[in-house]
Design a protein around this motif. Structure first.
Motif, PDB file in Angstrom:
ATOM      1  N   PHE A  52       0.834  -1.198   0.000  1.00  0.00           N
ATOM      2  CA  PHE A  52       0.000   0.000   0.000  1.00  0.00           C
ATOM      3  C   PHE A  52       0.871   1.252   0.000  1.00  0.00           C
ATOM      4  N   LYS A  53       0.232   2.391  -0.302  1.00  0.00           N
ATOM      5  CA  LYS A  53       0.908   3.689  -0.265  1.00  0.00           C
ATOM      6  C   LYS A  53       0.157   4.612   0.679  1.00  0.00           C
ATOM      7  N   SER A  54       0.838   5.656   1.143  1.00  0.00           N
ATOM      8  CA  SER A  54       0.181   6.628   2.011  1.00  0.00           C
ATOM      9  C   SER A  54      -1.043   7.224   1.333  1.00  0.00           C
ATOM     10  N   ALA A  55      -0.954   7.400  -0.006  1.00  0.00           N
ATOM     11  CA  ALA A  55      -2.069   7.992  -0.748  1.00  0.00           C
ATOM     12  C   ALA A  55      -3.312   7.116  -0.732  1.00  0.00           C
ATOM     13  N   ASP A  56      -3.158   5.834  -0.400  1.00  0.00           N
ATOM     14  CA  ASP A  56      -4.325   4.937  -0.320  1.00  0.00           C
ATOM     15  C   ASP A  56      -5.213   5.273   0.871  1.00  0.00           C
ATOM     16  N   VAL A  57      -4.652   5.946   1.873  1.00  0.00           N
ATOM     17  CA  VAL A  57      -5.422   6.339   3.061  1.00  0.00           C
ATOM     18  C   VAL A  57      -6.143   7.642   2.766  1.00  0.00           C
ATOM     19  N   THR A  58      -7.455   7.597   2.736  1.00  0.00           N
ATOM     20  CA  THR A  58      -8.248   8.779   2.422  1.00  0.00           C
ATOM     21  C   THR A  58      -9.018   9.326   3.622  1.00  0.00           C
ATOM     22  N   ALA A  59      -9.059   8.563   4.714  1.00  0.00           N
ATOM     23  CA  ALA A  59      -9.768   9.003   5.913  1.00  0.00           C
ATOM     24  C   ALA A  59      -9.163   8.309   7.125  1.00  0.00           C
ATOM     25  N   VAL A  60      -9.272   8.974   8.272  1.00  0.00           N
ATOM     26  CA  VAL A  60      -8.721   8.428   9.514  1.00  0.00           C
ATOM     27  C   VAL A  60      -9.755   8.595  10.625  1.00  0.00           C
ATOM     28  N   ILE A  61      -9.943   7.563  11.420  1.00  0.00           N
ATOM     29  CA  ILE A  61     -10.784   7.652  12.613  1.00  0.00           C
ATOM     30  C   ILE A  61     -10.030   7.046  13.775  1.00  0.00           C
ATOM     31  N   ILE A  62     -10.115   7.682  14.936  1.00  0.00           N
ATOM     32  CA  ILE A  62      -9.361   7.287  16.121  1.00  0.00           C
ATOM     33  C   ILE A  62     -10.331   6.942  17.249  1.00  0.00           C
ATOM     34  N   ASN A  72      -1.095  13.592  18.990  1.00  0.00           N
ATOM     35  CA  ASN A  72      -0.082  13.192  18.009  1.00  0.00           C
ATOM     36  C   ASN A  72      -0.668  12.311  16.911  1.00  0.00           C
ATOM     37  N   LEU A  73      -1.688  11.541  17.231  1.00  0.00           N
ATOM     38  CA  LEU A  73      -2.364  10.748  16.204  1.00  0.00           C
ATOM     39  C   LEU A  73      -3.147  11.653  15.249  1.00  0.00           C
ATOM     40  N   GLN A  74      -3.732  12.720  15.784  1.00  0.00           N
ATOM     41  CA  GLN A  74      -4.420  13.683  14.928  1.00  0.00           C
ATOM     42  C   GLN A  74      -3.427  14.408  14.018  1.00  0.00           C
ATOM     43  N   VAL A  75      -2.258  14.753  14.568  1.00  0.00           N
ATOM     44  CA  VAL A  75      -1.222  15.379  13.752  1.00  0.00           C
ATOM     45  C   VAL A  75      -0.766  14.435  12.643  1.00  0.00           C
ATOM     46  N   LEU A  76      -0.633  13.146  12.971  1.00  0.00           N
ATOM     47  CA  LEU A  76      -0.276  12.145  11.967  1.00  0.00           C
ATOM     48  C   LEU A  76      -1.254  12.181  10.795  1.00  0.00           C
ATOM     49  N   ALA A  77      -2.543  12.211  11.097  1.00  0.00           N
ATOM     50  CA  ALA A  77      -3.562  12.224  10.045  1.00  0.00           C
ATOM     51  C   ALA A  77      -3.454  13.474   9.185  1.00  0.00           C
ATOM     52  N   ASN A  78      -3.286  14.621   9.837  1.00  0.00           N
ATOM     53  CA  ASN A  78      -3.213  15.884   9.108  1.00  0.00           C
ATOM     54  C   ASN A  78      -1.942  16.005   8.273  1.00  0.00           C
ATOM     55  N   LYS A  79      -0.816  15.722   8.892  1.00  0.00           N
ATOM     56  CA  LYS A  79       0.482  15.985   8.265  1.00  0.00           C
ATOM     57  C   LYS A  79       0.838  14.961   7.196  1.00  0.00           C
ATOM     58  N   TYR A  80       0.520  13.694   7.443  1.00  0.00           N
ATOM     59  CA  TYR A  80       1.007  12.645   6.549  1.00  0.00           C
ATOM     60  C   TYR A  80      -0.073  12.005   5.677  1.00  0.00           C
ATOM     61  N   PHE A  81      -1.344  12.218   6.030  1.00  0.00           N
ATOM     62  CA  PHE A  81      -2.411  11.662   5.202  1.00  0.00           C
ATOM     63  C   PHE A  81      -3.355  12.728   4.668  1.00  0.00           C
ATOM     64  N   GLY A  82      -3.104  13.974   5.028  1.00  0.00           N
ATOM     65  CA  GLY A  82      -3.860  15.091   4.469  1.00  0.00           C
ATOM     66  C   GLY A  82      -5.328  15.091   4.799  1.00  0.00           C
ATOM     67  N   THR A  83      -5.673  14.597   5.983  1.00  0.00           N
ATOM     68  CA  THR A  83      -7.082  14.543   6.374  1.00  0.00           C
ATOM     69  C   THR A  83      -7.225  14.800   7.869  1.00  0.00           C
ATOM     70  N   ALA A  84      -8.344  15.395   8.245  1.00  0.00           N
ATOM     71  CA  ALA A  84      -8.626  15.611   9.667  1.00  0.00           C
ATOM     72  C   ALA A  84      -9.238  14.342  10.243  1.00  0.00           C
ATOM     73  N   ALA A  85      -8.613  13.812  11.286  1.00  0.00           N
ATOM     74  CA  ALA A  85      -9.100  12.561  11.877  1.00  0.00           C
ATOM     75  C   ALA A  85     -10.377  12.799  12.674  1.00  0.00           C
ATOM     76  N   LEU A  86     -11.325  11.889  12.526  1.00  0.00           N
ATOM     77  CA  LEU A  86     -12.464  11.846  13.426  1.00  0.00           C
ATOM     78  C   LEU A  86     -12.027  11.156  14.712  1.00  0.00           C
ATOM     79  N   VAL A  87     -12.558  11.595  15.840  1.00  0.00           N
ATOM     80  CA  VAL A  87     -12.277  10.942  17.121  1.00  0.00           C
ATOM     81  C   VAL A  87     -13.583  10.377  17.650  1.00  0.00           C
ATOM     82  N   ALA A  88     -13.632   9.080  17.828  1.00  0.00           N
ATOM     83  CA  ALA A  88     -14.855   8.401  18.243  1.00  0.00           C
ATOM     84  C   ALA A  88     -15.389   8.971  19.552  1.00  0.00           C
ATOM     85  N   GLY A  89     -16.672   9.316  19.533  1.00  0.00           N
ATOM     86  CA  GLY A  89     -17.320   9.854  20.721  1.00  0.00           C
ATOM     87  C   GLY A  89     -17.228  11.350  20.856  1.00  0.00           C
ATOM     88  N   GLN A  90     -16.562  12.013  19.911  1.00  0.00           N
ATOM     89  CA  GLN A  90     -16.368  13.458  19.986  1.00  0.00           C
ATOM     90  C   GLN A  90     -16.879  14.135  18.716  1.00  0.00           C
TER      91      GLN A  90
END
Length: 260
Positions: A52-62, A72-90
């Motif tokens: 797989f490639k990083s570009a294959d990741v189009t969304a992130v949920i934590i 830091n997991l949210q920063v990972l989503a923004n910086k390296y996958f170009g998407t704002a992570a959803l956080v379960a329950g929030q």
């Protein structure tokens, strides 16, 4: 594809999910000090190894029970996958079912996610037994509401406590005993019997008490890494779903994004 991240007290699981199917999963020890850059170096190499490639990741949920690790997991989503992570329950990823307990804000994300996924896969009243850092027993109503449950020490915590408190006891690996005997002939076999069969007795006893209190038919689901180990020697589980928390993250994302 969706990158679902289950941040537990002991390990963080990263799973690549495509249309509800887990395509790959990786596990790393939980360390709130680990930076987004460190996660990215590790994760990108693993993605590459699986084709797989990083570009294959189009969304992130934590889903997290470790608040200090979330940023830091949210920063990972923004910086390296170009998407704002959803956080379960929030926020937009708030729980779609009722948390029918006295302190709903204190319910761990993993337990709510397990309830969400279990209700989607099974009918009726459910008990979910999750083998993690703690072993939890969660009651899910026929309407999908989380009704409460039980928290017990996890099996590895029990081993740690025993070994740390008794200088002459060795550290043992948890596994199913070779037979059903409860008379150990060596120190190691006696420890394994105590831990394994003691845990089986606890699971069966607490599930039986839950069933009596509910007073209606209950489906019992085991999840977590050790569920299959205990399923070998007890008939208490009606189903074993090792990826229930990840499935809950995927389901929550689909509901939030309008794909469900």
């Amino acid at each position: 594809m969706l990158l679902a991240i289950d941040a537990g007290n002991t390990n963080i699981v990263f799973a690549l999910v495509e249309r509800g199917t887990v395509r790959a999963r990786w596990r790393i020890a939980t360390d709130p000090r680990r930076t987004a850059d460190e996660y990215a170096v590790w994760l990108r190499q693993l993605l590459d190894l699986e084709g797989f490639k990083s570009a294959d990741v189009t969304a992130v949920i934590i889903g997290t029970v470790v608040p200090r690790a979330t940023h830091n997991l949210q920063v990972l989503a923004n910086k390296y996958f170009g998407t704002a992570a959803l956080v379960a329950g929030q926020g937009d990823a708030g729980w779609p079912m009722a948390l029918d307990v006295e302190e709903p804000q204190s319910v761990g994300a993993d337990r709510a996610l397990n309830a969400l996924a279990a209700h989607a896969k099974h009918d009726g009243v459910l008990v979910v037994v999750d083998f993690g850092t703690a072993t939890t027993f969660d009651l899910v109503g026929a309407d999908g509401a989380y009704r409460g449950g039980i928290i017990a020490p996890g099996i590895n915590l029990s081993i740690d406590a025993l070994v740390n408190a008794a200088a002459k006891l060795p550290r043992i690996a948890i596994e199913a005993p070779a037979d059903d005997s409860v008379i150990g002939r060596t120190t190691e076999s006696q420890m394994l019997i105590g831990i394994y069969w003691g845990y089986v007795a606890m699971i069966e006893g607490l599930v039986e008490r839950l069933k009596r209190q509910v007073g209606a038919p209950v489906t019992v689901i085991g999840t977590g890494g050790l569920a299959t180990l205990f399923d070998k020697r007890t008939s208490v589980f009606d189903a074993v779903e090792p990826d229930l928390t990840i499935q809950g993250l995927s389901l929550l994302y689909d509901q939030v994004s309008g794909k469900a």
